[in-house]
Design a protein around this motif. Structure first.
Motif, mmCIF file in Angstrom:
data_model
loop_
_atom_site.group_PDB
_atom_site.id
_atom_site.type_symbol
_atom_site.label_atom_id
_atom_site.label_comp_id
_atom_site.label_asym_id
_atom_site.label_seq_id
_atom_site.Cartn_x
_atom_site.Cartn_y
_atom_site.Cartn_z
ATOM 1 N N ARG A 75 8.892 9.639 -22.125
ATOM 2 C CA ARG A 75 10.721 9.371 -22.954
ATOM 3 C C ARG A 75 11.673 9.281 -22.486
ATOM 4 O O ARG A 75 12.094 10.041 -21.683
ATOM 5 C CB ARG A 75 10.047 11.180 -23.932
ATOM 6 N N ARG A 76 12.948 8.998 -23.036
ATOM 7 C CA ARG A 76 13.501 8.519 -22.317
ATOM 8 C C ARG A 76 13.900 7.956 -21.238
ATOM 9 O O ARG A 76 15.032 8.234 -20.534
ATOM 10 C CB ARG A 76 14.917 9.837 -22.702
ATOM 11 N N LYS A 77 12.688 7.251 -20.209
ATOM 12 C CA LYS A 77 12.544 6.835 -19.254
ATOM 13 C C LYS A 77 12.279 5.358 -19.773
ATOM 14 O O LYS A 77 11.050 4.797 -19.950
ATOM 15 C CB LYS A 77 11.385 7.103 -18.711
ATOM 16 N N HIS A 78 13.198 4.354 -19.720
ATOM 17 C CA HIS A 78 12.768 3.139 -20.150
ATOM 18 C C HIS A 78 12.106 2.413 -19.027
ATOM 19 O O HIS A 78 12.112 2.560 -18.100
ATOM 20 C CB HIS A 78 14.227 2.338 -20.162
#
Length: 199
Positions: A75-78
Protein backbone atom coordinates in the motif's frame (compact mmCIF):
# COMPACT_ATOMS: atom_id res chain seq x y z
CA UNK A 1 -3.19 -52.49 9.07
CA UNK A 2 -2.22 -48.82 8.75
CA UNK A 3 0.97 -46.87 9.40
CA UNK A 4 1.88 -43.22 9.88
CA UNK A 5 5.06 -42.28 8.02
CA UNK A 6 7.04 -39.06 7.88
CA UNK A 7 8.61 -37.66 4.71
CA UNK A 8 9.27 -34.16 3.43
CA UNK A 9 8.41 -32.68 6.84
CA UNK A 10 4.85 -34.05 6.61
CA UNK A 11 3.05 -37.06 8.09
CA UNK A 12 0.87 -39.45 6.09
CA UNK A 13 -1.50 -42.18 7.30
CA UNK A 14 -1.27 -45.02 4.78
CA UNK A 15 -2.55 -48.54 4.11
CA UNK A 16 -1.37 -51.13 1.61
CA UNK A 17 -2.59 -50.19 -1.89
CA UNK A 18 -2.94 -46.45 -1.18
CA UNK A 19 -1.87 -43.93 -3.84
CA UNK A 20 0.13 -41.12 -2.27
CA UNK A 21 1.53 -37.74 -3.40
CA UNK A 22 4.61 -36.76 -1.40
CA UNK A 23 7.43 -34.19 -1.67
CA UNK A 24 9.83 -35.16 -4.46
CA UNK A 25 11.92 -38.28 -3.82
CA UNK A 26 15.09 -39.03 -5.77
CA UNK A 27 13.82 -42.14 -7.58
CA UNK A 28 12.68 -43.06 -11.09
CA UNK A 29 9.28 -44.43 -12.12
CA UNK A 30 9.04 -48.16 -11.42
CA UNK A 31 11.61 -48.13 -8.61
CA UNK A 32 10.75 -49.44 -5.15
CA UNK A 33 11.46 -47.16 -2.19
CA UNK A 34 11.32 -47.71 1.55
CA UNK A 35 10.34 -45.22 4.26
CA UNK A 36 12.09 -45.85 7.57
CA UNK A 37 10.70 -42.94 9.60
CA UNK A 38 7.54 -44.69 10.83
CA UNK A 39 5.76 -42.92 13.69
CA UNK A 40 3.02 -45.49 14.19
CA UNK A 41 2.10 -49.00 13.00
CA UNK A 42 -1.35 -50.27 13.93
CA UNK A 43 -1.60 -49.77 17.69
CA UNK A 44 2.18 -49.43 18.20
CA UNK A 45 3.24 -45.82 18.74
CA UNK A 46 6.89 -44.90 18.19
CA UNK A 47 9.16 -42.98 20.56
CA UNK A 48 9.57 -41.06 18.26
CA UNK A 49 9.80 -43.80 15.58
CA UNK A 50 8.89 -47.49 15.62
CA UNK A 51 12.16 -49.47 15.60
CA UNK A 52 12.44 -51.93 12.71
CA UNK A 53 9.22 -50.78 11.01
CA UNK A 54 9.10 -49.62 7.41
CA UNK A 55 6.71 -48.82 4.58
CA UNK A 56 7.59 -49.95 1.07
CA UNK A 57 6.16 -48.24 -2.00
CA UNK A 58 6.54 -48.22 -5.77
CA UNK A 59 7.19 -44.93 -7.61
CA UNK A 60 4.50 -44.37 -10.24
CA UNK A 61 5.68 -41.02 -11.62
CA UNK A 62 7.36 -37.68 -10.89
CA UNK A 63 4.69 -34.96 -11.15
CA UNK A 64 4.04 -31.31 -10.37
CA UNK A 65 1.34 -29.98 -8.05
CA UNK A 66 -1.29 -27.34 -8.76
CA UNK A 67 0.03 -23.90 -9.72
CA UNK A 68 -0.01 -21.46 -6.80
CA UNK A 69 -0.08 -17.72 -7.53
CA UNK A 70 1.64 -15.49 -5.00
CA UNK A 71 0.76 -11.78 -5.34
CA UNK A 72 2.35 -9.05 -3.24
CA UNK A 73 1.24 -5.42 -3.32
CA UNK A 74 2.44 -2.75 -0.92
CA UNK A 75 0.00 0.00 0.00
CA UNK A 76 1.00 3.58 -0.72
CA UNK A 77 3.98 2.44 -2.77
CA UNK A 78 3.36 3.25 -6.41
CA UNK A 79 3.94 0.35 -8.80
CA UNK A 80 5.14 -1.92 -6.00
CA UNK A 81 3.55 -5.22 -6.89
CA UNK A 82 4.86 -8.64 -7.77
CA UNK A 83 3.24 -11.83 -9.06
CA UNK A 84 5.01 -15.18 -8.80
CA UNK A 85 3.80 -18.64 -9.76
CA UNK A 86 5.00 -21.93 -8.26
CA UNK A 87 4.34 -25.61 -8.95
CA UNK A 88 5.67 -27.97 -6.28
CA UNK A 89 7.56 -31.03 -7.52
CA UNK A 90 5.93 -34.20 -6.19
CA UNK A 91 6.34 -37.97 -6.40
CA UNK A 92 3.34 -40.22 -7.00
CA UNK A 93 3.62 -43.50 -5.04
CA UNK A 94 1.66 -46.70 -4.54
CA UNK A 95 2.08 -48.24 -1.08
CA UNK A 96 2.90 -51.93 -1.56
CA UNK A 97 3.74 -53.23 1.91
CA UNK A 98 3.75 -52.21 5.58
CA UNK A 99 6.45 -53.99 7.58
CA UNK A 100 5.88 -53.96 11.34
CA UNK A 101 9.20 -55.66 12.16
CA UNK A 102 12.32 -56.80 10.39
CA UNK A 103 12.38 -54.17 7.65
CA UNK A 104 14.35 -55.59 4.72
CA UNK A 105 16.57 -53.08 2.92
CA UNK A 106 18.01 -55.43 0.31
CA UNK A 107 17.11 -54.39 -3.22
CA UNK A 108 14.97 -51.50 -1.99
CA UNK A 109 16.06 -47.87 -2.20
CA UNK A 110 15.68 -45.78 0.97
CA UNK A 111 13.29 -42.91 0.26
CA UNK A 112 15.19 -39.67 0.78
CA UNK A 113 13.50 -36.44 -0.18
CA UNK A 114 12.99 -32.98 1.26
CA UNK A 115 13.22 -33.26 5.04
CA UNK A 116 13.69 -37.05 5.00
CA UNK A 117 16.69 -38.86 6.48
CA UNK A 118 17.36 -42.58 6.65
CA UNK A 119 16.43 -43.44 10.24
CA UNK A 120 19.21 -46.01 10.47
CA UNK A 121 22.02 -43.65 9.58
CA UNK A 122 22.97 -40.16 10.79
CA UNK A 123 22.66 -37.44 8.18
CA UNK A 124 25.99 -37.04 6.39
CA UNK A 125 27.42 -33.54 6.32
CA UNK A 126 27.59 -32.10 2.85
CA UNK A 127 31.19 -31.33 1.96
CA UNK A 128 31.72 -28.94 -0.90
CA UNK A 129 34.34 -30.17 -3.35
CA UNK A 130 37.48 -28.07 -3.33
CA UNK A 131 38.21 -26.25 -6.57
CA UNK A 132 40.93 -27.79 -8.68
CA UNK A 133 44.41 -26.36 -8.26
CA UNK A 134 44.96 -23.50 -10.66
CA UNK A 135 41.25 -22.62 -10.66
CA UNK A 136 40.36 -19.00 -11.44
CA UNK A 137 38.87 -16.43 -9.06
CA UNK A 138 35.29 -16.54 -10.36
CA UNK A 139 34.35 -13.61 -8.11
CA UNK A 140 35.85 -11.36 -10.81
CA UNK A 141 32.69 -12.00 -12.87
CA UNK A 142 29.94 -9.42 -12.47
CA UNK A 143 27.40 -10.46 -9.82
CA UNK A 144 29.42 -13.42 -8.48
CA UNK A 145 30.12 -13.41 -4.75
CA UNK A 146 31.53 -16.10 -2.43
CA UNK A 147 28.22 -18.00 -2.21
CA UNK A 148 27.70 -18.09 -5.98
CA UNK A 149 31.33 -19.04 -6.55
CA UNK A 150 30.84 -21.99 -4.16
CA UNK A 151 27.77 -23.12 -6.15
CA UNK A 152 29.75 -22.94 -9.40
CA UNK A 153 32.58 -25.00 -7.85
CA UNK A 154 30.02 -27.61 -6.71
CA UNK A 155 28.77 -27.76 -10.31
CA UNK A 156 32.36 -28.42 -11.48
CA UNK A 157 33.02 -24.93 -12.90
CA UNK A 158 36.39 -23.60 -11.71
CA UNK A 159 37.92 -21.66 -14.64
CA UNK A 160 37.02 -18.78 -16.93
CA UNK A 161 37.84 -21.01 -19.92
CA UNK A 162 34.99 -23.36 -18.97
CA UNK A 163 32.48 -20.48 -18.82
CA UNK A 164 33.80 -18.95 -22.08
CA UNK A 165 33.17 -22.27 -23.88
CA UNK A 166 29.52 -22.66 -22.72
CA UNK A 167 26.97 -23.35 -25.46
CA UNK A 168 23.40 -21.93 -25.30
CA UNK A 169 22.22 -25.38 -24.10
CA UNK A 170 24.81 -25.42 -21.30
CA UNK A 171 23.83 -21.86 -20.29
CA UNK A 172 20.15 -22.92 -20.07
CA UNK A 173 21.09 -26.04 -18.07
CA UNK A 174 23.20 -24.00 -15.63
CA UNK A 175 20.39 -21.43 -15.30
CA UNK A 176 18.03 -24.27 -14.35
CA UNK A 177 20.51 -26.09 -12.11
CA UNK A 178 21.57 -23.08 -10.04
CA UNK A 179 18.34 -21.01 -10.27
CA UNK A 180 20.11 -18.14 -12.06
CA UNK A 181 16.98 -17.13 -14.05
CA UNK A 182 18.81 -15.46 -16.96
CA UNK A 183 21.64 -13.95 -14.91
CA UNK A 184 24.36 -15.47 -17.11
CA UNK A 185 23.17 -13.64 -20.23
CA UNK A 186 22.08 -10.52 -18.34
CA UNK A 187 25.48 -10.07 -16.67
CA UNK A 188 27.40 -11.10 -19.80
CA UNK A 189 29.45 -13.81 -18.07
CA UNK A 190 30.62 -15.52 -21.28
CA UNK A 191 32.07 -12.28 -22.75
CA UNK A 192 33.66 -11.39 -19.40
CA UNK A 193 35.10 -14.92 -19.06
CA UNK A 194 36.65 -14.71 -22.55
CA UNK A 195 38.40 -11.44 -21.64
CA UNK A 196 39.53 -12.72 -18.25
CA UNK A 197 40.79 -16.00 -19.73
CA UNK A 198 43.03 -14.04 -22.13
CA UNK A 199 44.48 -11.78 -19.45
Amino acid sequence: MFAVLKTGGKQYKVQSGDILRVEKIAADAGEKVQFNEILMVGSTVGTPIVAGAAVQAEVIDQIKGEKVIHFVKRRRKHSSQRTKGHRQQLTLLKVTEILEKGADKTGVKTAVGAGSVDAGKPAAKAVAPKPAKGGDDLKKLSGVGPALEKKLHEAGVTTFAQIAAWTPEQVAAMDQKLSFKGRIEREGWIEQAKELAKG
